[in-house]
Scaffold this motif. Sequence first.
Motif, short mmCIF file in Angstrom:
data_model
loop_
_atom_site.label_atom_id
_atom_site.label_comp_id
_atom_site.label_asym_id
_atom_site.label_seq_id
_atom_site.Cartn_x
_atom_site.Cartn_y
_atom_site.Cartn_z
N GLY A 131 0.79 -1.03 -0.07
CA GLY A 131 0.08 0.04 0.01
C GLY A 131 0.77 1.43 0.11
O GLY A 131 0.36 2.39 -0.22
N LYS A 173 -7.63 -2.90 2.45
CA LYS A 173 -7.27 -1.47 2.69
C LYS A 173 -5.92 -1.38 1.66
O LYS A 173 -6.09 0.11 1.33
N CYS A 174 -5.47 -2.21 1.55
CA CYS A 174 -4.07 -2.12 0.49
C CYS A 174 -4.78 -1.45 -0.83
O CYS A 174 -4.24 -0.53 -1.28
N SER A 177 -5.89 2.00 -0.60
CA SER A 177 -4.95 2.92 -0.45
C SER A 177 -4.35 3.42 -1.67
O SER A 177 -3.57 4.39 -2.28
#
Length: 925
Positions: A131, A173-174, A177
Amino acid sequence: MSSLAEPPASRAPSRSPARSPALSPAPGPSRCGGERRRNASDAGGDLGAVQDTQLRSVDLNHVINLLEGSDSKELEKEQLKTLKKVVKRFENGLPLKDLAQVIEILNLCAEKMNEQEAFSEPLCELIKLCGLPFLKKKLSEEVSYSVAVSKSIAQLGYLMRVPSSQVRIQICKCVVSFYNMDLPRKLLSGYQPTSANYKIQMAELGGLAETLVLSLALVENQLTEKLWVLKALQHLSSSGVNCRLMMKARAASRLCLYLNGVDPSGQLVFRSSEILWNLLENTSKEEVVNQLSSLECVHALKEVFVDLLMHGFRHYDHQLRNDLLVIATLLAENPAAPMIESGFAKLLIVLATFTEVKIPNPLVKGLKLTYSYEDFELKKLLFNVIGVLAKDPHALQLSLFLFVLTLQLLSENDVMPALLYYVRPNQKPGFHGWSAAQYEELQLHAIAILASVAPLLVDKYLSCQANTLLLVFLEWCIGQDPFFGQGNSFHGTGGRGNKLAQMRYSLRVLRSVVSLYDEAVNLNLCDQGAISQLLDILKYVANKSKEKEDAILLEIQADILFLLSALCENDLHRKELFSYEGVDILIPFIQMDPKKLYSGLGHNCLLFSALDCLWSCVIGCYIAEDYFLEKQGIFLLLDLLALKQKNLCNIILGILVEFCDNPKTTSHISTWRGEKDQTAANLLIQLWRQEELELGVKRDRNGRIVDMKRPLASRLQKQQEIIPMPANSPSFAIVEISENIRAKLYSLLCKLGFENLIGLSAKDFVTLAVIRHYIDFKVGEVWSELCAELKEEFRPVASDEEALKVISEMSEDTGRKVAALQTELLESQHHQEIQEEEKTYTKIQAIHKQREMINKSWANFLTRTSNYEALKKAKRLQEKAIEASRSKLKTQTGAVHSTDIKGLGTTIGSGRLVTVESTPPQLMG
């Protein structure tokens, strides 16, 4: 993860995920960043130098070999320690050259997680590294490493197989991002971050979106993980490339099935619907709708819609409800979607009508709509659903069974009374809670939908006295009641400050039912004085159009003319009602300036409507026909015909042929004169030549017949192969009659007569010879086709073959006779031209001779004036001539007076000078 538990905020109008400033890529590092770092404390700098030296000593190949080693406690500790070093080494970003090895380390950690839980934390930390910004030393590295990077990012999606909630959430989440890239405070020496959209482009290239859609099956029963996957997909779906990848994994159907899942936060419905909208906007709408058209998807959509409708109280809930209704409308347009079988169609129809008909229905028990903007939008969307369901079944490709079910739903749920509820004069400032503008928009929308519904429910239309309501409403439209339309909506175009929008859509409703030619509907209209009222409205709108012409006014006039045509056709009494007033209104339309036909506003359509009205409302009624002739209507039609516009000629010639049944018409046609004193016969023959030129009929340069066997055959007709046809099917020679204007021209010239036609040239007479034998040639064509068809399938007996041969020869003989006549006409014309030329030449010779005599006389005059001897000679000659001209017989006994003037020195005629001498005495007394 805590953010996912919060209810979503109210959305922006855009359907795609909005990028707030917080989600925008951060700017690159400032130029003074290195200087600030150099000015840090000495102690911190020394410590950083030591750490950098240690980190640079991390060998990724060694790490990979270490992870591939046997599983033992001591080795596990060493492996975990080494992984922490790797994480620390790349805490400020991953160089592109090391990314493939880091991903390989990730895969090795994922394999070890199946037996060793301790690798969960370093695996998540390594995923976090992906990320971070990717780093490059040279600009070209983005291109040179693109394949490796795209494959590496694709591996992130494959890691969703790891049965760890923490790992899966970290992967999502990565991905998120990628769209919210923050640069670290410190970059590795000699490196710079890749471009802001580099990761997004590599994710598209690696097919990450498709993998994440497939991973939804792994997190189906884990709400938190599912919401994170949806959040990642929501960002990915902002790209058309990703949307197409997602559709390959059947994202639309998968997401729709999750809509009615249990989720107290409301995030599940919100994110799924947003992704669906992005799929609709960025890919093929038909493909998305096809994926959503299963019974399970429609049921899920219905359940979540009802839940939001009955229990949603927030502004956001109402917006989401309307968004889902738009998707349901798209499904209703697809005949394969089980909208009726699922009961969704019935629910939507009941919702659209329950506030107007006030009939209790268990489907909407306890439902109360407000007058908020979202409920106003809901009302319009529900009307739109009715319009979609009421579309032409052929356009929707509905089966007969489904179409009957649709009609039954519309009839049983009081759609007709609900829509007619709006066919009433507007009230200000509002109407039952709606503002004036909102009510007007709903009213116009309802009347527009009524135009689609009314033809399907004719019995219901008549039982609700819709004709009466519409006529009363139209009377209000031209009345003097103070009303000023808002004209804000799509249907209100052109209606600001007037009632034209209401009039326009009411006339559309009447047009839709009258075009059915249902005698019950038409009789009901006429019994209420519709013809007279429509003529009044037409005069009102025509006067308005004189002030300022626009497309709306022209459309209204064209619709009224169509209504009058449909009502009066084949009914003598109605034509008599139309006659005087109607003809007076029609004349200005036929006198329209031809330049307006190309304005693009609709004058062309208006003129055609007027001509159609003339054909249907005037022809066949002698009162109306005679009045039209008195108004010089035939002259106006011929003026239009003289424009030689292809699209006008056919209908005008048809009208003229029908009009010729009135004995007064032919004299009007014969009297007409066009430009340069052109006659009607000459115009008709010119049109014949123009038509044959377009058809590709063979003629020589003088217009004579070339093909004796088929003198009328067009280029297409000659190319047509002979195909045996059933007895009840017309052959090509017969079909061709209706496809061009030659038959009408022949009929009209027959009415005028082929003899004593004035204003024709020899070329016209040559063409006229062909026209005169049009029927003979057409009969010959039919026999020719018949012979060819017989020879294709049968062999005629000798007597039949002989008869066919005689018929064919007769047709050819007619062609040869006409060709001979044409030649004779041309030779006669040529002979006449030669005689004319000789007369002209003789006249020119006489003129030249006269000029020579004048010139000679002038030369003699000049000689006499310049040469005295010549003058004397001329004088003597003149006197001799005078003397010679006198009579030699002396019959007079009295005095003789001389006619000469003494001392005159000219040879030209003298003036009126008379000398009177004394009368001799013998003559006096």
